[in-house]
Design a protein around this motif. Structure first.
Motif, mmCIF file in Angstrom:
data_model
loop_
_atom_site.group_PDB
_atom_site.id
_atom_site.type_symbol
_atom_site.label_atom_id
_atom_site.label_comp_id
_atom_site.label_asym_id
_atom_site.label_seq_id
_atom_site.Cartn_x
_atom_site.Cartn_y
_atom_site.Cartn_z
ATOM 1 N N GLY A 68 20.667 10.395 34.254
ATOM 2 C CA GLY A 68 19.205 10.557 34.810
ATOM 3 C C GLY A 68 19.172 12.018 35.517
ATOM 4 N N ALA A 69 19.946 12.434 36.250
ATOM 5 C CA ALA A 69 19.731 13.655 36.850
ATOM 6 C C ALA A 69 19.871 14.785 35.911
ATOM 7 C CB ALA A 69 20.955 13.948 38.070
ATOM 8 N N ASN A 70 20.970 15.082 35.186
ATOM 9 C CA ASN A 70 20.720 15.969 34.147
ATOM 10 C C ASN A 70 19.732 15.870 33.286
ATOM 11 O OD1 ASN A 70 23.228 16.817 35.166
ATOM 12 N ND2 ASN A 70 24.515 15.611 33.803
ATOM 13 N N ALA A 71 19.498 14.628 32.628
ATOM 14 C CA ALA A 71 18.185 14.626 31.616
ATOM 15 C C ALA A 71 17.010 15.273 32.348
ATOM 16 C CB ALA A 71 17.834 13.289 31.323
ATOM 17 N N ALA A 72 16.711 15.048 33.737
ATOM 18 C CA ALA A 72 15.486 15.460 34.496
ATOM 19 C C ALA A 72 15.418 16.969 34.578
ATOM 20 C CB ALA A 72 15.600 14.951 35.834
ATOM 21 N N LEU A 73 16.578 17.664 34.762
ATOM 22 C CA LEU A 73 16.849 19.144 34.328
ATOM 23 C C LEU A 73 16.264 19.711 33.166
ATOM 24 C CD1 LEU A 73 19.991 19.839 36.490
ATOM 25 C CD2 LEU A 73 17.930 20.230 37.217
ATOM 26 N N LEU A 74 16.540 18.834 32.100
ATOM 27 C CA LEU A 74 16.178 19.189 30.753
ATOM 28 C C LEU A 74 14.851 18.832 30.115
ATOM 29 C CD1 LEU A 74 19.501 18.094 29.263
ATOM 30 C CD2 LEU A 74 18.965 20.497 29.735
ATOM 31 N N GLU A 76 11.062 19.419 29.433
ATOM 32 C CA GLU A 76 10.060 20.744 29.216
ATOM 33 C C GLU A 76 8.888 20.489 29.582
ATOM 34 O OE1 GLU A 76 10.993 20.700 24.961
ATOM 35 O OE2 GLU A 76 12.904 21.377 25.191
ATOM 36 N N GLU A 77 7.891 21.732 29.924
ATOM 37 C CA GLU A 77 6.776 21.724 29.773
ATOM 38 C C GLU A 77 6.203 21.786 28.403
ATOM 39 O OE1 GLU A 77 5.060 21.740 32.739
ATOM 40 O OE2 GLU A 77 6.232 22.603 34.085
ATOM 41 N N GLU A 78 4.652 21.805 28.324
ATOM 42 C CA GLU A 78 4.106 21.727 27.232
ATOM 43 C C GLU A 78 4.353 22.800 26.038
ATOM 44 O OE1 GLU A 78 -0.139 20.666 25.023
ATOM 45 O OE2 GLU A 78 -0.068 20.933 26.984
ATOM 46 N N ASP A 79 4.653 23.980 26.991
ATOM 47 C CA ASP A 79 4.815 25.061 25.935
ATOM 48 C C ASP A 79 6.224 25.035 25.486
ATOM 49 O OD1 ASP A 79 6.609 25.999 28.274
ATOM 50 O OD2 ASP A 79 5.119 27.554 28.725
ATOM 51 N N GLY A 80 7.283 24.180 25.853
ATOM 52 C CA GLY A 80 8.750 24.170 25.596
ATOM 53 C C GLY A 80 9.367 24.940 26.561
ATOM 54 N N GLY A 81 9.005 25.638 27.607
ATOM 55 C CA GLY A 81 9.757 26.171 28.537
ATOM 56 C C GLY A 81 10.397 24.880 29.500
ATOM 57 N N ALA A 82 11.665 25.412 29.886
ATOM 58 C CA ALA A 82 12.378 24.159 30.867
ATOM 59 C C ALA A 82 12.029 24.143 32.032
ATOM 60 C CB ALA A 82 13.950 24.527 30.613
ATOM 61 N N LEU A 83 11.754 23.077 32.734
ATOM 62 C CA LEU A 83 11.240 22.885 34.014
ATOM 63 C C LEU A 83 12.209 23.612 35.022
ATOM 64 C CD1 LEU A 83 10.203 19.061 34.415
ATOM 65 C CD2 LEU A 83 8.613 21.076 34.197
ATOM 66 N N ALA A 84 13.642 23.703 34.798
ATOM 67 C CA ALA A 84 14.634 24.116 35.668
ATOM 68 C C ALA A 84 14.523 25.573 35.673
ATOM 69 C CB ALA A 84 15.871 23.826 34.989
ATOM 70 N N ASP A 85 13.488 26.186 34.752
ATOM 71 C CA ASP A 85 13.403 27.583 34.736
ATOM 72 C C ASP A 85 12.091 28.175 35.417
ATOM 73 O OD1 ASP A 85 15.681 28.114 33.119
ATOM 74 O OD2 ASP A 85 14.706 28.091 31.278
ATOM 75 N N ARG A 86 11.501 27.114 35.887
ATOM 76 C CA ARG A 86 10.175 27.469 36.559
ATOM 77 C C ARG A 86 10.475 27.532 37.888
ATOM 78 N NH1 ARG A 86 5.932 27.247 32.548
ATOM 79 N NH2 ARG A 86 7.306 27.116 30.675
ATOM 80 N N GLY A 87 9.768 28.639 38.855
ATOM 81 C CA GLY A 87 9.862 28.785 39.828
ATOM 82 C C GLY A 87 8.707 28.331 40.776
#
Length: 87
Positions: A68-74, A76-87
């Motif tokens: 679960g914790a790893n999947a949450a990091l994976l 994505e936003e609608e545009d395909g960008g990873a949530l983990a990359d968002r500041g």
């Protein structure tokens, strides 16, 4: 790869460790759209999971290959960008 046509609205999404990650809103292309209620810290819009994370479908549950914790990091936003990359 899992047959995505088996994934239906309101199915639970569970990590490999049994942790509930979200609920299916629908499948869009090769991604699973989560309900807005499962958007976590910045709700109000949908998050997505790659269908490549799906290990299998068991009844009304989509089981992922990642915990679960790893999947949450994976997620994505609608545009395909990873949530983990968002500041």
């Amino acid at each position: 790869m899992t047959d995505l046509s088996q994934i239906k609205e309101h199915m639970d999404i569970i990590g490999a460790d049994g942790v509930h990650l979200g609920t299916v809103d629908k499948v869009e292309g090769d991604r699973i759209k989560l309900t807005k209620a499962d958007s976590g810290s910045h709700s109000g819009h949908h998050h997505y999971l790659s269908a490549g994370l799906v290990a299998g479908i068991e009844g009304n549950v989509v089981r992922l290959s990642a915990n679960g914790a790893n999947a949450a990091l994976l997620e994505e936003e609608e545009d395909g960008g990873a949530l983990a990359d968002r500041g």
